[in-house]
Design a protein around this motif. Structure first.
Motif, PDB file in Angstrom:
ATOM      1  N   LEU A  83       0.835  -1.204   0.000  1.00  0.00           N
ATOM      2  CA  LEU A  83       0.000   0.000   0.000  1.00  0.00           C
ATOM      3  C   LEU A  83       0.877   1.264   0.000  1.00  0.00           C
ATOM      4  O   LEU A  83       0.544   2.269  -0.628  1.00  0.00           O
ATOM      5  N   GLY A  84       1.990   1.210   0.713  1.00  0.00           N
ATOM      6  CA  GLY A  84       2.889   2.349   0.840  1.00  0.00           C
ATOM      7  C   GLY A  84       3.621   2.723  -0.432  1.00  0.00           C
ATOM      8  O   GLY A  84       4.299   3.751  -0.476  1.00  0.00           O
ATOM      9  N   ASP A  85       3.498   1.885  -1.467  1.00  0.00           N
ATOM     10  CA  ASP A  85       4.121   2.217  -2.749  1.00  0.00           C
ATOM     11  C   ASP A  85       3.267   3.173  -3.564  1.00  0.00           C
ATOM     12  O   ASP A  85       3.710   3.645  -4.621  1.00  0.00           O
ATOM     13  N   SER A  86       2.075   3.468  -3.094  1.00  0.00           N
ATOM     14  CA  SER A  86       1.214   4.431  -3.783  1.00  0.00           C
ATOM     15  C   SER A  86       1.895   5.796  -3.782  1.00  0.00           C
ATOM     16  O   SER A  86       2.231   6.328  -2.722  1.00  0.00           O
ATOM     17  N   ALA A  87       2.101   6.352  -4.967  1.00  0.00           N
ATOM     18  CA  ALA A  87       2.862   7.600  -5.083  1.00  0.00           C
ATOM     19  C   ALA A  87       2.891   8.038  -6.535  1.00  0.00           C
ATOM     20  O   ALA A  87       2.434   7.323  -7.427  1.00  0.00           O
ATOM     21  N   LEU A  88       3.452   9.232  -6.741  1.00  0.00           N
ATOM     22  CA  LEU A  88       3.759   9.707  -8.087  1.00  0.00           C
ATOM     23  C   LEU A  88       5.208   9.334  -8.375  1.00  0.00           C
ATOM     24  O   LEU A  88       6.108   9.681  -7.607  1.00  0.00           O
ATOM     25  N   TYR A  89       5.442   8.605  -9.450  1.00  0.00           N
ATOM     26  CA  TYR A  89       6.795   8.203  -9.813  1.00  0.00           C
ATOM     27  C   TYR A  89       7.284   9.101 -10.944  1.00  0.00           C
ATOM     28  O   TYR A  89       6.700   9.139 -12.026  1.00  0.00           O
ATOM     29  N   LEU A  90       8.351   9.808 -10.654  1.00  0.00           N
ATOM     30  CA  LEU A  90       8.894  10.793 -11.575  1.00  0.00           C
ATOM     31  C   LEU A  90      10.175  10.290 -12.225  1.00  0.00           C
ATOM     32  O   LEU A  90      11.047   9.740 -11.551  1.00  0.00           O
ATOM     33  N   CYS A  91      10.262  10.500 -13.498  1.00  0.00           N
ATOM     34  CA  CYS A  91      11.492  10.221 -14.234  1.00  0.00           C
ATOM     35  C   CYS A  91      12.143  11.557 -14.564  1.00  0.00           C
ATOM     36  O   CYS A  91      11.454  12.528 -14.915  1.00  0.00           O
ATOM     37  N   ALA A  92      13.448  11.632 -14.445  1.00  0.00           N
ATOM     38  CA  ALA A  92      14.182  12.853 -14.774  1.00  0.00           C
ATOM     39  C   ALA A  92      15.384  12.495 -15.639  1.00  0.00           C
ATOM     40  O   ALA A  92      16.032  11.471 -15.403  1.00  0.00           O
ATOM     41  N   SER A  93      15.667  13.319 -16.613  1.00  0.00           N
ATOM     42  CA  SER A  93      16.819  13.034 -17.476  1.00  0.00           C
ATOM     43  C   SER A  93      17.831  14.171 -17.425  1.00  0.00           C
ATOM     44  O   SER A  93      17.509  15.309 -17.042  1.00  0.00           O
TER      45      SER A  93
END
Lengths: 117, 110
Positions: A83-93
């Motif tokens: 449940l704690g993996d719920s999040a916004l996952y951002l990629c940056a280059s």
């Protein structure tokens, strides 16, 4: 000139499942970093890929893994979702040579919103 | 342990009411302090990088300053379109691992 693109934009999974998120870096960039942003918090560094190898890793368990392809695009895989993996996952280059010079600036994508039920 | 703390957590301003956001940091060796703006549902957008104490940078109504322990983001005569979350981050080592603060949510009302 396209910036960083991520897919999917939103997804819903259940506990125990596995998820794969995808990222295409900005044109001319060769380094990809992944960040996790929980609601109301700042982004937290997961890991960074350059030349298809993981170069640096934050405090995340081995359930989080990644890959970089010869065209510099990248995937983030998360196994055994909690449940704690719920999040916004951002990629940056960024560009590796600029990174080492200290002049580097990360360009972020819009993120993939993961909800774990 | 490297740490970044932002204050206040939230700030409400009237249009034209100037103010400052604070970012205090404790790091082993600073290799850049970054300010980003984040709008709801979007990724962070780069604003400024500062490298040494005394450095200042400006962009429209925003001005960022840096001391040995903290950075300030000054907002002069803000407009409603300046409403966003402002994130501060530091880089302390090689590659490009950034340590972010929790951000300041700014709301500017007409």
């Amino acid at each position: 000139d396209a910036g960083v693109t991520q897919s999917p934009t939103h997804l819903i999974k259940t506990r125990g499942q596995q998820v794969t998120l995808r990222c295409s870096p900005k044109s001319g960039h060769d380094t990809v970093s992944w960040y996790q942003q929980a609601l109301g918090q700042g982004p937290q560094f997961i890991f960074q890929y350059y030349e298809e190898e993981e170069r640096q890793r934050g405090n995340f368990p081995d359930r989080f893994s990644g890959h970089q392809f010869p065209n510099y695009s990248s995937e983030l895989n998360v196994n055994a979702l909690l449940l704690g993996d719920s999040a916004l996952y951002l990629c940056a280059s960024s560009h590796f040579r600029e990174t080492n010079s200290g002049a580097n600036v990360l360009t972020f994508g819009a993120g993939s919103r993961l909800t774990v039920l | 342990e490297d740490q970044v703390t932002q204050s206040p957590e939230a700030l409400r301003l009237q249009e034209g009411e100037s103010s400052s956001l604070n970012c205090s940091y404790t790091v082993s060796g600073l290799r850049g302090l970054f300010w980003y703006r984040q709008d709801p549902g979007k990724g962070p957008e780069f604003l400024f990088t500062l490298y040494s104490a005394g450095e200042e940078k400006e962009k429209e109504r925003l001005k960022a300053t840096l001391t040995k322990k903290e950075s300030f983001l000054h907002i002069t005569a803000p407009k409603p379109e300046d409403s966003a979350t402002y994130l501060c981050a530091v880089r302390t080592g090689g590659y490009n691992k950034l340590i972010f603060g929790a951000g300041t949510r700014l709301a500017v009302h007409p």
